[in-house]
Design a protein around this motif. Structure first.
Motif, PDB file in Angstrom:
ATOM      1  N   THR A  67       0.789  -0.911   0.046  1.00 20.51           N
ATOM      2  CA  THR A  67       0.005   0.075   0.015  1.00 20.51           C
ATOM      3  C   THR A  67       0.808   1.142   0.158  1.00 20.51           C
ATOM      4  N   PHE A  68       0.360   2.119  -0.842  1.00 21.02           N
ATOM      5  CA  PHE A  68       1.493   3.488  -1.027  1.00 21.02           C
ATOM      6  C   PHE A  68       0.567   4.277   0.123  1.00 21.02           C
ATOM      7  N   VAL A  69       1.304   5.009   0.796  1.00 23.91           N
ATOM      8  CA  VAL A  69       1.047   5.712   1.964  1.00 23.91           C
ATOM      9  C   VAL A  69       1.492   7.246   1.651  1.00 23.91           C
TER      10      VAL A  69
ATOM     11  N   GLN B 246      -3.852   6.565  -7.707  1.00 23.78           N
ATOM     12  CA  GLN B 246      -5.151   6.471  -6.926  1.00 23.78           C
ATOM     13  C   GLN B 246      -6.145   5.529  -8.005  1.00 23.78           C
ATOM     14  N   SER B 247      -6.264   5.902  -9.295  1.00 25.73           N
ATOM     15  CA  SER B 247      -7.054   5.264 -10.421  1.00 25.73           C
ATOM     16  C   SER B 247      -6.300   3.891 -10.763  1.00 25.73           C
ATOM     17  N   GLU B 248      -4.982   3.811 -10.589  1.00 22.33           N
ATOM     18  CA  GLU B 248      -4.406   2.434 -11.425  1.00 22.33           C
ATOM     19  C   GLU B 248      -4.421   1.622 -10.216  1.00 22.33           C
TER      20      GLU B 248
ATOM     21  N   MET C  99      -3.303   5.065   0.448  1.00 20.83           N
ATOM     22  CA  MET C  99      -3.919   5.507   1.885  1.00 20.83           C
ATOM     23  C   MET C  99      -3.377   6.849   2.266  1.00 20.83           C
ATOM     24  N   ILE C 100      -4.081   8.049   2.720  1.00 28.55           N
ATOM     25  CA  ILE C 100      -3.727   9.054   3.048  1.00 28.55           C
ATOM     26  C   ILE C 100      -3.855   8.981   4.574  1.00 28.55           C
ATOM     27  N   THR C 101      -2.793   9.115   5.463  1.00 31.78           N
ATOM     28  CA  THR C 101      -2.692   9.060   6.731  1.00 31.78           C
ATOM     29  C   THR C 101      -2.678  10.544   7.532  1.00 31.78           C
ATOM     30  N   GLU C 102      -3.521  10.636   8.588  1.00 32.93           N
ATOM     31  CA  GLU C 102      -3.517  11.854   9.243  1.00 32.93           C
ATOM     32  C   GLU C 102      -2.471  12.093  10.171  1.00 32.93           C
TER      33      GLU C 102
END
Length: 367
Positions: A190-192, A227-229, A235-238
């Motif tokens: 997963t790309f973060v 995001q589309s591929e 995942m965008i972390t806060e």
């Protein structure tokens, strides 16, 4: 306007506290225990005055806290807020039931203060439980699909695979090659993208400098493509790490906390990650690894583009951008010649090839 509202709330709370608690204080002080002092109006006024002075001390801090909370809530994902709110409501319901039971106890302090404390504590715990357990709640509320039982049996037998997190820094997003690597399928997990990296990218995209603005917008386009591929594998972390100001240090802390790897093409960040024992993937190292191997003594056919830094040097480039420094090649600028490789310099920052003309004559162009 917000300041006035907070101060009015302080006055109302002070009046309420004065009516509830000041009678016990007046009973301890003999000369105050009189009908002129010990009545609801005086108690409300005294409590309101005390809390008015407290409002002068704490209003600014409360406003800052409310704005900080507003920013956090606006950036939080909707499912997190939804399940956190549900958990808080359940916590408040439990606090009300317990407080109702305690109200039957003939102890004034317990009957009045305990429900307030229980509401704060159980409300907070309910929000945290709902926020942290949202994935399990979603799984419970989602109806089982056909064949789910068979999949469950397989999952019991097979060990669960650990999710591999790849934390992207700003430079590798702007660079853009990460999207091409992702499309090949060689990079799993997963790309973060931490929120502080996204904020820095947005700041660059809003820059008044044309070059920076173009680079920032290119980075946003790359994220949209990823995001589309990758179909949800972004995942965008806060995680913010407000006590740290440097984005690179925040990125390393996030990687340590998540057990992930930093993906970058920044040479300095690469070295700092190694010093902090943070796993790092350098796109430049990957690019150098897949370049064709060149060994001393090998012949190459190149076009001399310009002169080099040293006397009589010429410079050529391979199709992948690798620089070739040609000894005594200045006289061949604009010509295609055959050269013999003398040495290769390989670093994380790139690769440089040193060569010399094979026979000292311009190469013959075929065709």
């Amino acid at each position: 306007m917000l300041r006035r509202i907070i101060q009015i709330l302080f006055l109302l709370i002070g009046a309420t506290v004065g009516i509830i608690f000041l009678p016990y204080v007046f009973e301890l002080i003999p000369f105050l225990d009189s009908p002129w002092v010990n009545n609801a109006i005086v108690e409300a006024l005294v409590g309101a005055v005390i809390f008015f002075f407290l409002s002068l001390l704490f209003t600014d801090s409360i406003i800052k806290f409310m704005k900080w909370m507003e920013e956090k809530l606006l950036h939080a994902p909707t499912p997190d807020l939804l399940f956190g709110t549900v958990g808080m409501i359940l916590g408040l319901v439990v606090a009300f039931l317990i407080g109702f039971a305690l109200s039957t106890i003939d102890i004034p302090l317990v009957a009045t203060a305990a429900p307030i404390v229980l509401s704060v504590v159980l409300g907070y715990l309910g929000f945290q439980v709902g926020f942290q357990k949202r994935e399990e709640m979603i799984a419970m509320l989602t109806p089982p699909r056909l064949g789910a039982s068979k999949k469950a049996e397989v999952e019991v037998e097979e060990p669960a695979l650990k999710v591999a997190y790849k934390l992207l820094d700003t430079s590798v997003i702007i660079d853009g090659r990460i999207a091409d690597i992702s499309a090949t399928g060689f990079m799993e997990g997963t790309f973060v993208v931490p929120q502080f990296v996204l904020s820095e990218l947005q700041h660059i995209a809003d820059s008044s400098d044309t070059l920076k603005r173009t680079r920032g917008r290119r980075g946003l386009d790359i994220l949209k493509r990823l995001q589309s591929e990758r179909e949800g594998a972004i995942m965008i972390t806060e995680e913010s790490f407000d006590e740290v100001s440097e984005v690179d240090l925040k990125l390393m802390r996030a990687a340590k906390k998540m057990g992930g790897q930093v993906v970058t093409n920044d040479f300095n960040l690469n070295k700092v990650c190694e010093l902090h024992n943070v796993p790092v993937l350098n796109i430049n190292d990957l690019a150098n690894a897949v370049k064709p191997v060149v060994i001393p003594g090998e012949d190459m056919h190149v076009v001399v583009i310009k002169d080099g830094k040293e006397q009589n040097q010429g410079v050529a480039y391979l199709d992948d951008g690798t620089m070739i420094v040609i000894e005594d090649g200045k006289g061949y600028i604009g010509q295609a010649i055959d050269v013999t490789v003398t040495s290769v310099l390989q670093t994380s920052a790139g690769r440089m090839i040193f060569a010399k003309p094979r026979d000292g004559r311009p190469a013959t162009m075929n065709g």
